[in-house]
Design a protein around this motif. Structure first.
Motif, PDB file in Angstrom:
ATOM      1  N   GLY A  46       2.735 -59.451  -3.299  1.00 47.43           N
ATOM      2  CA  GLY A  46       2.971 -59.960  -1.962  1.00 47.43           C
ATOM      3  C   GLY A  46       4.313 -60.902  -1.920  1.00 47.43           C
ATOM      4  O   GLY A  46       4.392 -61.454  -0.766  1.00 47.43           O
ATOM      5  N   GLY A  47       4.789 -61.062  -3.163  1.00 45.50           N
ATOM      6  CA  GLY A  47       5.985 -62.022  -3.181  1.00 45.50           C
ATOM      7  C   GLY A  47       5.803 -63.132  -4.017  1.00 45.50           C
ATOM      8  O   GLY A  47       5.104 -63.095  -4.887  1.00 45.50           O
ATOM      9  N   ALA A  48       6.503 -64.167  -3.799  1.00 49.17           N
ATOM     10  CA  ALA A  48       6.656 -65.475  -4.767  1.00 49.17           C
ATOM     11  C   ALA A  48       5.107 -66.153  -4.450  1.00 49.17           C
ATOM     12  O   ALA A  48       4.617 -66.158  -3.303  1.00 49.17           O
ATOM     13  CB  ALA A  48       7.764 -66.451  -4.286  1.00 49.17           C
ATOM     14  N   ARG A  49       4.967 -66.910  -5.479  1.00 50.78           N
ATOM     15  CA  ARG A  49       3.764 -67.487  -5.641  1.00 50.78           C
ATOM     16  C   ARG A  49       4.036 -69.120  -4.831  1.00 50.78           C
ATOM     17  O   ARG A  49       4.577 -69.960  -5.517  1.00 50.78           O
ATOM     18  CB  ARG A  49       3.135 -67.934  -6.906  1.00 50.78           C
ATOM     19  N   PRO A  78       1.245 -53.045  -2.644  1.00 48.63           N
ATOM     20  CA  PRO A  78       2.280 -53.133  -1.908  1.00 48.63           C
ATOM     21  C   PRO A  78       3.234 -53.722  -3.068  1.00 48.63           C
ATOM     22  O   PRO A  78       3.114 -54.600  -3.936  1.00 48.63           O
ATOM     23  CB  PRO A  78       1.982 -53.941  -0.880  1.00 48.63           C
ATOM     24  N   THR A  79       4.933 -53.596  -2.648  1.00 56.30           N
ATOM     25  CA  THR A  79       5.565 -54.143  -3.527  1.00 56.30           C
ATOM     26  C   THR A  79       6.629 -55.023  -2.468  1.00 56.30           C
ATOM     27  O   THR A  79       7.358 -54.371  -1.666  1.00 56.30           O
ATOM     28  CB  THR A  79       6.564 -53.366  -4.099  1.00 56.30           C
ATOM     29  N   THR A  80       6.648 -56.395  -2.229  1.00 55.44           N
ATOM     30  CA  THR A  80       7.183 -57.186  -1.135  1.00 55.44           C
ATOM     31  C   THR A  80       7.547 -58.361  -1.509  1.00 55.44           C
ATOM     32  O   THR A  80       7.439 -58.831  -2.654  1.00 55.44           O
ATOM     33  CB  THR A  80       6.159 -57.323   0.155  1.00 55.44           C
ATOM     34  N   GLY A  81       8.301 -59.102  -0.701  1.00 56.34           N
ATOM     35  CA  GLY A  81       8.868 -60.522  -0.839  1.00 56.34           C
ATOM     36  C   GLY A  81       9.848 -60.679  -1.957  1.00 56.34           C
ATOM     37  O   GLY A  81      10.766 -59.889  -2.115  1.00 56.34           O
ATOM     38  N   GLY A  82       9.832 -61.769  -2.857  1.00 57.12           N
ATOM     39  CA  GLY A  82      10.858 -62.024  -3.909  1.00 57.12           C
ATOM     40  C   GLY A  82      10.874 -61.074  -4.746  1.00 57.12           C
ATOM     41  O   GLY A  82      11.894 -60.979  -5.621  1.00 57.12           O
TER      42      GLY A  82
END
Length: 284
Positions: A163-166, A201-205
């Motif tokens: 979902g992106g960066a933590r 999904p592959t998203t964000g950072g």
């Protein structure tokens, strides 16, 4: 005693049949019920609508490596709560809950094995672990995978799902983006291929860094791939986005992917790519 009670009491007792709780799987896409064994035998893909369900590292490794044989690399040790972060829960509590639920130390796990006879190091992100979010541990694991590939003179293949960066690690999470980019350049300097397989999904950072830097960009069917969410983009540009925007097939048609590969063909496809990109003798 009524006649109904007499009839009921005269019927021999038949024990209730015990059935497993996990006998059926409900597809998240078509909502059809599928026998669990049929679903698992089909590599966790719905046989009715071809929906590729999300899977974790252990299942992925078993499907990708020859004969399901592989060796998991030890998870690197990192600072677990550098910012002492707390929202509705303490960050440390969230990590403990994720580890209990997934039986993994963090969101990226690496393993070594053979794919179609070729040595390979494979990293798999687990979306079930805090949304596969990219933090210090994920960055360290990515570098570990690259170093293991260089040591083994093998390609590094990563299956992304995030979902992106933590957010609980703030700027330290964003620092993993250039860190992973430098690691990829080291892999290229060693003359070894870097292959990315984007899953849903592959998203964000993650998309903004190592997920889009592969020598070959692959995705599973209908995987959601993007940086910002569709609603955010629509509100920013004030336009309606096309149907299927940010799905794997749309990105393939618009040149952001090299291929969309079904799970049943993934091992063979990766084996061919290793043949093309890292020619040489197969692993003994």
């Amino acid at each position: 005693m009524s006649w109904l009670d007499k009839v009921r009491n005269s019927i021999p007792f038949i024990a209730k049949r015990e059935t497993p709780d996990n006998l059926w799987h409900k597809c998240k896409s078509c909502h059809q019920m599928v026998f669990m064994k049929e679903w698992e035998d089909n590599l966790n893909v719905c046989p009715k609508c071809d929906h590729h369900d999300r899977i974790g590292p252990k299942t992925r490794f078993a499907q990708i490596f020859d004969d399901g044989h592989y060796a998991v690399l030890a998870t690197p040790k990192v600072a677990e709560d550098p910012l002492k972060f707390k929202d509705t829960k303490r960050y440390t509590d969230r990590i403990k809950a994720a580890r209990t639920a997934t039986d993994e130390q963090d969101a990226l796990i690496n393993a070594e094995g053979k794919i179609e006879g070729h040595k390979a190091v494979v990293g798999v992100q687990d979306f079930a672990f805090m949304g596969g979010s990219m933090g210090i541990a994920v960055g360290a694991a990515f570098v570990q995978g690259v170093e293991a590939a260089i040591s083994a003179k093998a390609p590094y293949i990563i299956f992304t799902a995030a979902g992106g960066a933590r957010m609980q690690e703030g700027i330290l999470s964003l620092m993993q983006m250039p860190k992973s980019t430098v690691a990829i350049s080291r892999l290229h300097a060693a003359g070894l291929p870097y292959i990315v397989v984007m899953t849903d999904p592959t998203t964000g950072g993650v998309t903004a860094s190592y997920a889009m830097l592969g020598d070959v960009q692959i995705a599973e069917p209908n995987a959601l791939i993007g940086f910002a969410g569709q609603r955010v983009i629509e509100n920013t540009i004030r336009e309606k986005l096309p149907e299927g925007f940010q799905r794997a097939e749309y990105l393939l048609d618009h040149g952001m992917l090299d291929m969309v590969v079904e799970r049943k063909d993934m091992r063979e496809t990766l084996g061919k790519l290793i043949d093309y990109l890292a020619p040489g003798k197969k692993a003994a």
